[in-house]
Design a protein around this motif. Structure first.
Motif, short mmCIF file in Angstrom:
data_model
loop_
_atom_site.label_atom_id
_atom_site.label_comp_id
_atom_site.label_asym_id
_atom_site.label_seq_id
_atom_site.Cartn_x
_atom_site.Cartn_y
_atom_site.Cartn_z
N VAL A 1 0.70 -2.32 8.76
CA VAL A 1 -0.62 -1.43 9.14
C VAL A 1 -0.85 -0.31 8.13
CG1 VAL A 1 -1.31 0.11 10.74
CG2 VAL A 1 -0.49 -2.00 11.58
N THR B 1 -3.92 0.02 5.59
CA THR B 1 -4.98 1.32 5.75
C THR B 1 -5.00 2.21 4.44
OG1 THR B 1 -3.82 1.77 7.76
CG2 THR B 1 -5.20 3.40 7.06
N ILE C 1 -7.40 -0.19 2.09
CA ILE C 1 -8.49 0.04 2.36
C ILE C 1 -9.17 1.36 2.04
CG2 ILE C 1 -10.23 0.53 4.51
CD1 ILE C 1 -8.75 -1.90 5.83
N PHE D 1 -9.66 1.07 -1.90
CA PHE D 1 -10.81 0.55 -2.07
C PHE D 1 -12.09 1.39 -1.87
CE2 PHE D 1 -14.70 -1.65 -0.73
CZ PHE D 1 -15.21 -2.38 -1.93
N THR E 1 -10.55 -9.66 9.17
CA THR E 1 -10.88 -8.36 8.83
C THR E 1 -11.20 -8.50 7.23
OG1 THR E 1 -9.84 -7.16 10.63
CG2 THR E 1 -10.41 -5.88 8.53
N MET E 2 -10.32 -9.10 6.58
CA MET E 2 -10.26 -9.07 4.97
C MET E 2 -11.40 -10.03 4.72
SD MET E 2 -8.04 -7.14 3.75
CE MET E 2 -7.81 -7.39 2.15
N ALA F 1 -14.06 -10.77 6.41
CA ALA F 1 -15.33 -9.99 6.66
C ALA F 1 -15.56 -8.70 5.55
CB ALA F 1 -15.33 -9.54 7.78
N ALA F 2 -14.75 -8.77 4.47
CA ALA F 2 -14.73 -7.58 3.69
C ALA F 2 -15.72 -7.74 2.49
CB ALA F 2 -13.13 -7.20 3.43
N ARG G 1 -17.66 -7.89 -0.60
CA ARG G 1 -16.95 -8.01 -2.20
C ARG G 1 -16.02 -7.28 -2.38
NH1 ARG G 1 -18.50 -2.70 -3.39
NH2 ARG G 1 -19.99 -1.58 -1.78
N ALA G 2 -15.34 -6.62 -1.26
CA ALA G 2 -13.97 -5.88 -1.43
C ALA G 2 -12.93 -7.00 -1.91
CB ALA G 2 -13.58 -5.14 -0.23
N MET H 1 -8.14 -7.93 -4.71
CA MET H 1 -9.17 -6.98 -4.31
C MET H 1 -9.85 -6.81 -5.59
SD MET H 1 -7.38 -4.55 -1.56
CE MET H 1 -8.95 -3.77 -0.99
N ARG I 1 -10.32 -8.02 14.15
CA ARG I 1 -9.81 -6.83 14.84
C ARG I 1 -8.74 -7.44 15.51
NH1 ARG I 1 -14.37 -2.88 16.39
NH2 ARG I 1 -12.90 -2.05 17.89
N SER J 1 -19.93 -6.35 11.31
CA SER J 1 -19.74 -7.29 10.13
C SER J 1 -21.03 -8.00 9.71
CB SER J 1 -18.73 -8.39 10.23
OG SER J 1 -17.54 -7.75 10.76
#
Lengths: 444, 293
Positions: free
Chosen positions: A70, A74, A77, A80, A98-99, A101-102, A104-105, A318, A399, A443
């Motif tokens: 975790v 965090t 993120i 980033f 979660t990743m 859906a991220a 362009r990150a 990333m 999530r 998202s």
């Protein structure tokens, strides 16, 4: 005099400039790799990076421990958002959606390889491992790294004392409940069985090997509009059985995540279902004869259970402003290095995680590892048995960490007797769906 | 006859205040402003897409039975932490204030727990009461109590309350001891001569004279229980089982850091900010005015 010294300074400056540009051509490019592996595992990750640095001199992978899963997530993120993301970050499997859906990150692994012009052999990765981290059309999004699956660990000494055959562990749920009852009746141990990672072992693995959906839309692989299905009859019946078993002490709730593991190590509970990576700890700490077997199933739900799913983490690439193609190239080289049969076999044998490639598995067979350490290939067989379906490929829920906790909370309420199994799972579905809708909205 | 310094011009006073204002701005106004802004947004964790939703996060919060549950948990938890730590602190202070041999040693030892980091002390409590390996857990079970705070919410709440209160006892002890020493001996002696028993002297003289200290400690302990008990809860129960020990501050952490639901987490921080402002205002307003000897 004055002029001469000036000249000398100028010459020295020019020299040092030349030296520094020369050095730059040779200085390796740093690849930042944030990981979440504690203790001995963390050292093994460091050794893996060091081996890569020794094998070539263009890139230097800097492995940094960033706390638990975790915390690592965090921090990645936050980094980033500050434009300082690491090149590679290790992310647990529940963070996958979660990743993804991220946007362009992150840079999906298949894109990373395509941009570097290096072919990516997806087939070399074990299907059970690869499926979890691929898009629904089979493109690899993150790089498999440390994977395990859940198995059943049992205490042979207690089995003997209870008059059970220590070489014939229970294979089905009715057998597990019966064995646990017998252990309690003969007072061979204070508790029959417990479970680690309750959501993972009792719901995720349960749905996969019984081939029943955990959620709609192929467990979320086909869209963000997925809805939980864990209030279906087989889940309700199973939770009911657990609640019943907890009344007579044959089942004991050991807490969330891996909090139950000491109950097995201390000999209090005769059986536990938890990660196959638990092996190192059992070997080191258990003061009894132990054994491991595949997860139990309900024979009237499925006659031949199919594959279980993995847990663990994968490596995500990333993005960051000003990141050069050369740096991404280094990431590709590092990933290819980790996937080499000899490196993968080394990783598998050192850590107790399952190999990520077929090559690593075959190499370990040739090394005689499974003869030396009998039973270490059992999790691999459980992961690869039968034909994988959309119910056993993995989970793609936004999530998911929160949803796992919701399910744990509702299980706790059912075990406390606050509500029936049906009510608990209805509440879990309702609360979980709210989280999923929230994620879907954020998202879009 | 107070001397007042009057600055000429407007620049100098502002200049002298500037460092303090800068610190307040950087460490309070800026983060607080960010929290208020974030509380009105709905955003993905990476900050790639954010939508302004006004007060929707707050509306959702107060419509959520789980949030209201965390509220009542916090009230129960803070109330009992404050009560236990004040009661025990006062009891120990009264005992240590007597003429006994080695009083200084007792006093020093009683202050020690305050120096232990919250996470560390929580780890100690964990080892004492862990259902599988805890020393006390075994003793409790010897008496036939089914001790398992992983599933029993009441036991979990009791455990975190004790762990959080224990640490605060030392703090209260120091203040009560100082308060007791400030009580004029002549009053107590006069009462003793009049025939008042020890209990009577305590409730009629000592306790009322201590009321400013008690009120101050009440506010401080409530603030402590509200905001500084994260370590204890995190190490012992993680807010479980079934949210039985999830307080407001722990929920901020769970929603923000674990669940990455930044909007809701920020809205909760804003609610907490309002609460702490209210508590501080109460303290400033009443501490010296309403509590009389």
């Amino acid at each position: 005099m004055h002029r001469r010294s000036l000249l000398a300074v100028g010459a020295a400056a020019a020299l040092s400039l030349a030296a520094s540009t020369g050095a730059r051509a040779q200085a390796p490019i740093d690849i930042q790799f944030w990981h979440a592996m504690t203790g001995p595992l963390g050292q093994i990750v460091g050794q893996a990076a060091e081996a890569f640095n020794q094998a070539q001199n263009r890139y230097r992978v800097v492995a940094t421990f960033k706390g638990g899963y975790v915390d690592t997530m965090t921090q990645a993120i936050a980094a980033f958002r500050a434009g300082q993301a690491p090149h590679i970050v290790q992310m647990f499997e529940v963070g996958t959606a979660t990743m993804m859906a991220a946007g362009r990150a992150i840079k999906p692994v298949h894109e990373l390889f395509a941009e570097a012009g290096i072919p990516l052999n997806t087939e070399q990765y074990l299907a059970g491992v690869r499926g979890y981290y691929s898009s629904s059309d089979g493109k690899l999004i993150s790089m498999p790294f440390n994977s395990s699956t859940a198995v059943l660990w049992y205490n042979k000494d207690v089995f003997r004392a209870a008059g059970l055959d220590p070489e014939k562990p229970p294979a089905t749920w009715p057998e597990v409940f019966a064995a646990a009852r017998q252990i309690r009746e003969r007072n061979a141990a204070p508790c029959g069985f417990t479970v680690g990672w309750p959501t993972w072992t009792q719901f995720e693995q349960f749905s996969a090997l019984h081939n029943i959906p955990f959620s709609t839309r192929a467990n979320g692989f086909d869209g963000l509009d997925t809805e939980l299905r864990i209030n279906a009859a087989p889940f309700v019946r199973h939770l009911n059985n657990l609640v019943e078993a907890s009344r007579n002490g044959s089942f004991k709730w050991g807490g969330r995540d891996n909090a139950a593991e000491p109950l097995y190590i201390s000999g209090e509970c005769a059986m536990i279902q938890t990660s196959s990576a638990f092996r190192a700890r059992v070997q080191r700490e258990a003061k009894f004869q132990w054994g491991a077997t595949m997860l139990p199933f309900y024979p009237d739900v499925i006659a031949e259970p199919i594959n279980s799913v993995i847990g663990g983490a994968s490596l995500w690439v990333m993005t960051s402003p000003n990141r050069r193609a050369e740096e991404y190239r280094g990431v590709v080289e590092f990933f290819n290095f980790l996937s080499r049969p000899d490196r993968d076999a080394w990783w598998h044998q050192q850590t107790g995680y399952v190999p990520i490639t077929r090559g690593g598995y075959e190499q370990s067979q040739r090394d005689g590892f499974y003869q030396r350490e009998p039973g270490t290939d059992m999790p691999i067989h459980q992961l690869t048995r039968g034909t994988m379906t959309e119910n056993s490929r993995g989970f793609r829920l936004g999530r998911f960490v929160e949803i796992r906790n919701i399910i744990q909370e509702e299980m706790e309420k059912a075990l406390q007797g606050q509500q029936s199994a049906q009510a608990a799972l209805d509440a879990a579905v309702q609360r979980g769906n709210r989280v999923l809708r929230d994620f879907e909205r954020a998202s879009r | 006859m107070r001397r007042r310094v009057i600055f000429r011009g407007k620049l100098l006073p502002y200049l002298l205040l500037a460092p303090q204002i800068a610190i307040t701005a950087v460490f309070f106004f800026w983060p607080a402003g960010m929290a208020i802004m974030q509380s009105m947004l709905r955003e993905d964790p990476f900050g790639l897409r954010s939508t302004f939703v006004g007060l929707e996060n707050f509306a959702e919060l107060f419509a959520d039975p789980l949030y209201l549950g965390a509220f009542s948990n916090t009230l129960v938890f803070s109330g009992s932490v404050a009560f236990f730590s004040i009661a025990v602190g006062l009891f120990l202070a009264v005992l240590a204030d007597k003429q006994i041999r080695g009083a200084n040693l007792y006093k020093t030892l009683l202050i020690w727990p305050y120096a232990i980091a919250p996470a560390l002390s929580a780890a100690l409590w964990l080892f004492l009461f862990h259902p599988a390996i805890g020393l006390f857990a075994r003793i409790i079970r010897g008496y036939g109590v089914d001790w398992n705070y992983y599933i029993n919410g009441g036991q979990a709440m009791l455990l975190v309350t004790i762990a959080a209160a224990w640490k605060q006892v030392s703090y209260n002890f120091i203040f009560f001891l100082a308060g007791l020493q400030a009580i004029p001996k002549s009053v107590l002696e006069a009462a003793a001569i009049d025939g008042a028993s020890e209990t009577r002297r305590f409730w009629s003289i000592v306790f009322p004279l201590l009321s400013p200290t008690t009120f101050f400690l009440l506010v401080v302990n409530l603030v402590y229980a509200f905001f500084d008990t994260f370590g204890a809860i995190h190490a012992l129960t993680q807010g479980g089982p079934a949210k039985a020990t999830e307080t407001l501050i722990y929920k901020v952490y769970v929603d923000g850091v674990v669940n990455l639901n930044l909007g809701s987490s920020a809205a909760q921080s804003v609610v907490l900010m309002v609460l702490v402002i209210m508590l501080t205002a109460v303290q400033f307003r009443y501490i010296e005015r309403k509590v009389h000897y």
